[in-house]
Design a protein around this motif. Structure first.
Motif, mmCIF file in Angstrom:
data_model
loop_
_atom_site.group_PDB
_atom_site.id
_atom_site.type_symbol
_atom_site.label_atom_id
_atom_site.label_comp_id
_atom_site.label_asym_id
_atom_site.label_seq_id
_atom_site.Cartn_x
_atom_site.Cartn_y
_atom_site.Cartn_z
ATOM 1 N N GLU A 112 -22.491 16.863 -5.059
ATOM 2 C CA GLU A 112 -22.038 15.587 -4.515
ATOM 3 C C GLU A 112 -21.483 15.731 -3.105
ATOM 4 O O GLU A 112 -21.372 14.733 -2.374
ATOM 5 N N ARG A 113 -21.176 16.951 -2.679
ATOM 6 C CA ARG A 113 -20.634 17.167 -1.334
ATOM 7 C C ARG A 113 -21.715 17.542 -0.327
ATOM 8 O O ARG A 113 -21.421 17.699 0.865
ATOM 9 N N VAL A 114 -22.957 17.717 -0.778
ATOM 10 C CA VAL A 114 -24.028 18.217 0.094
ATOM 11 C C VAL A 114 -25.176 17.211 0.146
ATOM 12 O O VAL A 114 -25.806 16.916 -0.873
ATOM 13 N N ARG A 115 -25.453 16.684 1.336
ATOM 14 C CA ARG A 115 -26.574 15.754 1.509
ATOM 15 C C ARG A 115 -27.902 16.511 1.558
ATOM 16 O O ARG A 115 -28.874 16.112 0.926
ATOM 17 N N THR A 116 -27.933 17.564 2.349
ATOM 18 C CA THR A 116 -29.094 18.461 2.411
ATOM 19 C C THR A 116 -28.573 19.865 2.647
ATOM 20 O O THR A 116 -27.462 20.065 3.149
ATOM 21 N N LEU A 117 -29.398 20.847 2.311
ATOM 22 C CA LEU A 117 -29.066 22.249 2.551
ATOM 23 C C LEU A 117 -30.179 22.908 3.344
ATOM 24 O O LEU A 117 -31.355 22.797 2.978
ATOM 25 N N VAL A 212 -30.206 19.280 -4.585
ATOM 26 C CA VAL A 212 -30.184 18.571 -3.304
ATOM 27 C C VAL A 212 -31.419 18.961 -2.494
ATOM 28 O O VAL A 212 -31.991 20.047 -2.687
ATOM 29 N N PRO A 213 -31.884 18.108 -1.580
ATOM 30 C CA PRO A 213 -33.019 18.472 -0.714
ATOM 31 C C PRO A 213 -32.705 19.745 0.073
ATOM 32 O O PRO A 213 -31.655 19.848 0.702
#
Length: 271
Positions: A112-117, A212-213
């Motif tokens: 939930e804290r990461v939009r993309t990596l 996550v993406p």
């Protein structure tokens, strides 16, 4: 700027458009947040707000004593604490080397804290564990690890005018001097090496699939990570995934190939 989190003080360089989507950048060893300097102008031009963080052991105000203070879980908690202190609910996360290791864990345990990596050089930890188990060549690539964990590592790396450290960083040319001089600061090299001394494979053994993406950036002249670990990373990402393979580039991707890395980061973020 200085960011206080978890009783420590972290140095964070905040740059780029004030209204831009936030990008947190995590460095590796033996570098610091400056390894991303060649990449940042590209991200800022795309409208992104960047936060390049000196992790524990590197920020002068975040150097607890004892190797056990440098377990990888502590670094993960640092990221969450810094995000909270900055008022950032979620970010695009970019990590290199140890920063990539931290990034995988943050994305896996706190999606939930990461939009993309975008993970650079270091693959999904479970893929790396597999490669270490089945590929003798991958185990050979990691021969440096017990050396860095040894009591004599500081003398080895800084002896003879830091010959070994300079040799490691030779692919990035004159920029190597930035990190060599920084590591001469009393205590800094020891706390940086504590990341190796504290690490246990059990710290990553329960990490599951990444939702996550994600983009993983691997380079064919990386002396640390071989092809098997790079390819098997796909087994551990359930979100949208891309492997970006760079030719003729060493382990030090952010400084050796910032243009190509910028392409990969921006494609993943979608700007």
């Amino acid at each position: 700027m200085e960011v206080k989190a978890r009783g420590l003080t972290f140095e964070v360089a905040e740059q780029g458009p004030a209204d831009g989507a936030p990008v947190l950048l995590l460095h590796g060893f033996p570098q610091d947040r400056r390894e991303f300097d060649p990449l940042l102008p590209r991200l800022h031009a795309a409208g992104l707000r960047t936060y390049a963080m000196d992790q524990r052991g590197y920020s002068p105000g975040a150097r607890p004593s004892g190797a056990q203070a440098y377990r990888i879980g502590e670094a993960v908690a640092d990221v969450l604490g810094v995000l909270d202190a900055l008022g950032l609910e979620s970010v695009h996360l970019v990590g290199h080397d140890w920063g990539a290791q931290v990034g995988w864990l943050v994305a896996g345990k706190h999606p939930e804290r990461v939009r993309t990596l975008t993970a650079i050089s270091v693959p999904h930890p479970r893929a790396l564990l597999l490669a270490l188990r089945v590929r003798p060549t991958q185990r050979a690539r990691f021969a440096y690890f017990p050396v860095f964990r040894s009591a004599g590592a500081e003398r080895l790396l800084l002896g003879a005018d830091a010959f070994v450290l300079r040799r490691m960083l030779a692919p990035i040319g004159d920029r190597a001097r930035l990190y060599v001089e920084a590591m001469r600061e009393p205590g800094r090299l020891t706390t940086a090496l504590h990341w190796y001394r504290a690490f246990r494979s059990t710290d990553i053994a329960d990490l599951g699939e990444i939702t996550v993406p994600t983009t993983y950036v691997w380079s064919d002249r990386d002396g640390v990570v071989g092809l098997t670990a790079a390819l098997r990373t796909a087994d551990w990402v359930r979100g949208d995934y891309q492997l970006v393979a760079m030719r003729g580039v060493s382990h030090w991707v952010p400084e050796q190939a910032p243009r190509e890395l910028g392409d990969a980061v921006l494609a993943r973020i979608g700007v």
